[in-house]
Design a protein around this motif. Structure first.
Motif, PDB file in Angstrom:
ATOM      1  N   MET A   1      39.914 -22.258 -99.150  1.00  0.00           N
ATOM      2  CA  MET A   1      38.593 -22.800 -99.445  1.00  0.00           C
ATOM      3  C   MET A   1      38.760 -23.623-100.963  1.00  0.00           C
ATOM      4  O   MET A   1      39.671 -22.854-101.613  1.00  0.00           O
ATOM      5  N   ASP A   2      38.635 -24.511-100.740  1.00  0.00           N
ATOM      6  CA  ASP A   2      38.123 -25.185-102.359  1.00  0.00           C
ATOM      7  C   ASP A   2      37.645 -25.165-103.329  1.00  0.00           C
ATOM      8  O   ASP A   2      36.784 -23.842-102.965  1.00  0.00           O
ATOM      9  N   ILE A   3      37.670 -25.407-104.637  1.00  0.00           N
ATOM     10  CA  ILE A   3      37.164 -24.365-105.843  1.00  0.00           C
ATOM     11  C   ILE A   3      35.242 -24.919-105.319  1.00  0.00           C
ATOM     12  O   ILE A   3      34.748 -23.985-105.485  1.00  0.00           O
ATOM     13  N   ILE A   4      35.430 -25.988-104.684  1.00  0.00           N
ATOM     14  CA  ILE A   4      33.752 -25.953-104.758  1.00  0.00           C
ATOM     15  C   ILE A   4      32.950 -24.669-103.456  1.00  0.00           C
ATOM     16  O   ILE A   4      32.102 -24.345-103.778  1.00  0.00           O
ATOM     17  N   ASP A   5      34.093 -24.584-102.779  1.00  0.00           N
ATOM     18  CA  ASP A   5      32.804 -24.138-101.670  1.00  0.00           C
ATOM     19  C   ASP A   5      32.857 -22.462-102.027  1.00  0.00           C
ATOM     20  O   ASP A   5      32.328 -22.104-101.274  1.00  0.00           O
ATOM     21  N   ASP A   6      34.010 -22.391-102.669  1.00  0.00           N
ATOM     22  CA  ASP A   6      34.417 -21.306-103.214  1.00  0.00           C
ATOM     23  C   ASP A   6      33.296 -20.293-103.795  1.00  0.00           C
ATOM     24  O   ASP A   6      32.377 -20.239-104.235  1.00  0.00           O
ATOM     25  N   LEU A   7      33.167 -22.068-105.178  1.00  0.00           N
ATOM     26  CA  LEU A   7      31.515 -21.462-106.136  1.00  0.00           C
ATOM     27  C   LEU A   7      30.403 -21.425-105.384  1.00  0.00           C
ATOM     28  O   LEU A   7      29.661 -20.613-105.284  1.00  0.00           O
ATOM     29  N   LYS A   8      30.373 -21.593-104.062  1.00  0.00           N
ATOM     30  CA  LYS A   8      29.075 -22.234-102.934  1.00  0.00           C
ATOM     31  C   LYS A   8      29.380 -20.893-102.153  1.00  0.00           C
ATOM     32  O   LYS A   8      27.625 -19.719-102.463  1.00  0.00           O
ATOM     33  N   TYR A   9      30.307 -20.293-101.452  1.00  0.00           N
ATOM     34  CA  TYR A   9      30.257 -19.303-100.868  1.00  0.00           C
ATOM     35  C   TYR A   9      29.321 -18.003-102.434  1.00  0.00           C
ATOM     36  O   TYR A   9      28.427 -17.218-102.195  1.00  0.00           O
ATOM     37  N   ARG A  56      38.414 -19.398-112.859  1.00  0.00           N
ATOM     38  CA  ARG A  56      37.731 -19.888-111.230  1.00  0.00           C
ATOM     39  C   ARG A  56      38.757 -21.383-111.685  1.00  0.00           C
ATOM     40  O   ARG A  56      39.235 -21.524-110.766  1.00  0.00           O
ATOM     41  N   LEU A  57      37.791 -22.208-112.425  1.00  0.00           N
ATOM     42  CA  LEU A  57      38.514 -23.666-112.356  1.00  0.00           C
ATOM     43  C   LEU A  57      40.322 -23.476-112.839  1.00  0.00           C
ATOM     44  O   LEU A  57      40.275 -24.624-112.536  1.00  0.00           O
ATOM     45  N   MET A 215      27.676 -29.957-113.773  1.00  0.00           N
ATOM     46  CA  MET A 215      27.502 -28.819-113.073  1.00  0.00           C
ATOM     47  C   MET A 215      27.043 -27.358-113.527  1.00  0.00           C
ATOM     48  O   MET A 215      27.717 -27.040-114.896  1.00  0.00           O
ATOM     49  N   THR A 216      25.885 -27.061-113.188  1.00  0.00           N
ATOM     50  CA  THR A 216      25.909 -25.629-113.928  1.00  0.00           C
ATOM     51  C   THR A 216      25.083 -24.311-112.581  1.00  0.00           C
ATOM     52  O   THR A 216      25.469 -24.760-110.864  1.00  0.00           O
ATOM     53  N   PHE A 217      25.059 -23.425-113.376  1.00  0.00           N
ATOM     54  CA  PHE A 217      24.740 -22.299-112.328  1.00  0.00           C
ATOM     55  C   PHE A 217      24.181 -20.912-112.384  1.00  0.00           C
ATOM     56  O   PHE A 217      23.156 -21.728-113.780  1.00  0.00           O
ATOM     57  N   PRO A 218      23.077 -20.381-112.269  1.00  0.00           N
ATOM     58  CA  PRO A 218      22.033 -19.683-111.977  1.00  0.00           C
ATOM     59  C   PRO A 218      21.804 -18.988-113.097  1.00  0.00           C
ATOM     60  O   PRO A 218      23.311 -18.195-113.310  1.00  0.00           O
ATOM     61  N   LYS A 265      30.911 -10.716-106.221  1.00  0.00           N
ATOM     62  CA  LYS A 265      30.704 -12.165-105.483  1.00  0.00           C
ATOM     63  C   LYS A 265      31.140 -13.084-107.261  1.00  0.00           C
ATOM     64  O   LYS A 265      31.304 -14.060-107.133  1.00  0.00           O
ATOM     65  N   TYR A 266      30.271 -12.988-107.967  1.00  0.00           N
ATOM     66  CA  TYR A 266      29.633 -13.927-109.499  1.00  0.00           C
ATOM     67  C   TYR A 266      30.405 -13.112-109.839  1.00  0.00           C
ATOM     68  O   TYR A 266      31.601 -14.515-110.554  1.00  0.00           O
TER      69      TYR A 266
END
Length: 416
Positions: A1-9, A56-57, A215-218, A265-266
């Motif tokens: 899982m790449d970093i974008i997919d991991d962040l999305k999960y 994470r990044l 890129m922003t996060f909730p 997760k977060y």
């Protein structure tokens, strides 16, 4: 899982300026930054989300730049606020900035070369008004600035030119880091989207060819709608002097069943399989609170370390069992921080009956006698039923504390 997919999960991507191009760019190491304005001498649980995302990044091979706003902190960000910030003096802002640097270093480790710390006072404090207006202000129209949510929400109540200009200062930060540190992306909370994309606009209009990204996060809220990172006592701080490791542990341990899987997760580095296994535990055996225990352990180790975790768990077990005599003085200071405290005038031996009244455990000697006779009084976890009982130095933990309990939960701390 790449970093974008991991962040999305993990539910951690709110907005991204060009996902397809960003995925391609992240195939190579990229420098990115996040800003932290020094409005206090400590970061808090809400700030931890973006710190963990930076980690994470970083683990994915990218280079975090932590920017503390020694310059912008003198102005104040209007994002997410309905009123003007109170402006602090330069000395206060500088002290706060140094405190935040030390906290961020624990997570990103600036000395090993895999992360960079900068203070935007380095370039903003020497920027003249004329330079700012010519080199930054001329690239933005008032219509563009007024369209941003951070400004729109303040128009009715009023916004000063000082806070109105914050967006341009942050844009200049991004441009400066892009040009001098090859920084291609800014990350932040969703309330920063307007400020971050203004930086992209400035970089583009200054003629730079390499694409920059946002890129922003909730912004995290609890399932009941209340604000994340708050407790009855206020903000949950990363500074152990403001929020003890035990309080920090309890904050995460008390996460509701509706929140705990999302928090795993977060905030944790557990794998998808580990998190999904804990989600099953929540659904099938919620009474065991296995997910909450895991969350509390992971977060306490991350912020305060293994030793602090052992101490927090020891305090929790002692309070649960009532065997508080096993606690050390330091553990008592943490575990009983918010308990009513009576400062005894001396260390002389004292009749328990009299002390209960003096410390406010009982409203009168009559009430104290009844409580003792009924077995409702405990000293350091042991029931005391003798009306003539006298407390001596043997009843002091670390020669400093005696813990009195009335009934099941009403504690009073006697400090000598």
């Amino acid at each position: 899982m790449d970093i974008i997919d991991d962040l999305k999960y993990r539910g951690l991507i709110n907005q991204v300026s060009d996902e397809e191009a960003l995925r391609e760019a992240l195939k190579k190491p990229m420098a990115f930054y996040c800003g932290f304005d020094p409005t206090a001498n400590s970061l808090h649980a809400g700030n931890l989300l973006v710190i963990v995302i930076m980690m994470r990044l970083q683990k994915a091979g990218h280079h975090p730049i932590a920017v503390v706003g020694g310059g912008t902190g003198m102005i104040g960000d209007p994002s997410g606020r309905s009123t003007e910030r109170q402006l602090n003096t330069k000395d206060i802002v500088d002290n706060y900035a140094e405190s935040l640097k030390q906290q961020l270093d624990r997570f990103l480790q600036f000395d090993n070369g895999n992360a960079t710390f900068v203070n935007n006072a380095e370039w903003l404090n020497s920027l003249t008004a004329i330079e700012f207006l010519r080199d930054v202000g001329k690239y933005f129209t008032l219509n563009y600035m007024l369209s941003k949510d951070s400004v729109q929400t303040r128009l009715e109540a009023g916004i000063s030119f000082t806070e109105f200009s914050y967006m341009l200062l942050q844009s200049f930060d991004f441009l400066n880091l892009y040009e001098k540190n090859n920084c291609r992306m800014q990350v932040g909370g969703s309330d920063q989207w307007g400020n971050i994309t203004a930086g992209l606009e400035l970089i583009r209009k200054r003629g730079h060819e390499d694409q920059a990204f946002a890129m922003t996060f909730p912004l995290i809220t609890k399932s009941d709608g209340t604000k994340f990172g708050k407790s009855m006592g206020g903000a949950i701080w990363l500074d152990p002097e403001r929020t003890t490791p035990y309080e920090w542990y309890q904050f995460w341990f008390n996460a509701s069943d509706d929140d705990v899987v999302n928090f795993l997760k977060y905030f944790t580095f557990l794998t998808k399989d580990e998190i999904e296994a804990l989600a099953i535990e929540v659904a099938e055996h919620p009474e065991e609170r296995k997910a909450q225990k895991t969350l509390a352990r992971e977060m306490t180790i991350l912020v305060h370390g293994e030793q602090a975790l052992k101490q927090a768990e020891h305090i929790s077990q002692a309070l649960f069992s009532g065997d508080v005599a096993q606690l050390s003085g330091e553990e008592i200071r943490q575990g009983f921080k918010d308990v009513p405290t009576f400062n005894a005038p001396s260390k002389e031996s004292k009749k328990l009956l009299e002390l209960l009244v003096e410390a406010g455990v009982a409203s009168s000697k009559r009430q104290a006698r009844e409580d003792i006779a009924n077995g409702a009084i405990y000293v350091n976890g042991a029931r005391r039923t003798d009306l003539n009982d006298i407390l001596t130095d043997e009843d002091r933990i670390d020669d400093e504390y005696t813990i009195v309990r009335r009934g099941k939960k009403k504690y009073t701390l006697i400090q000598f």
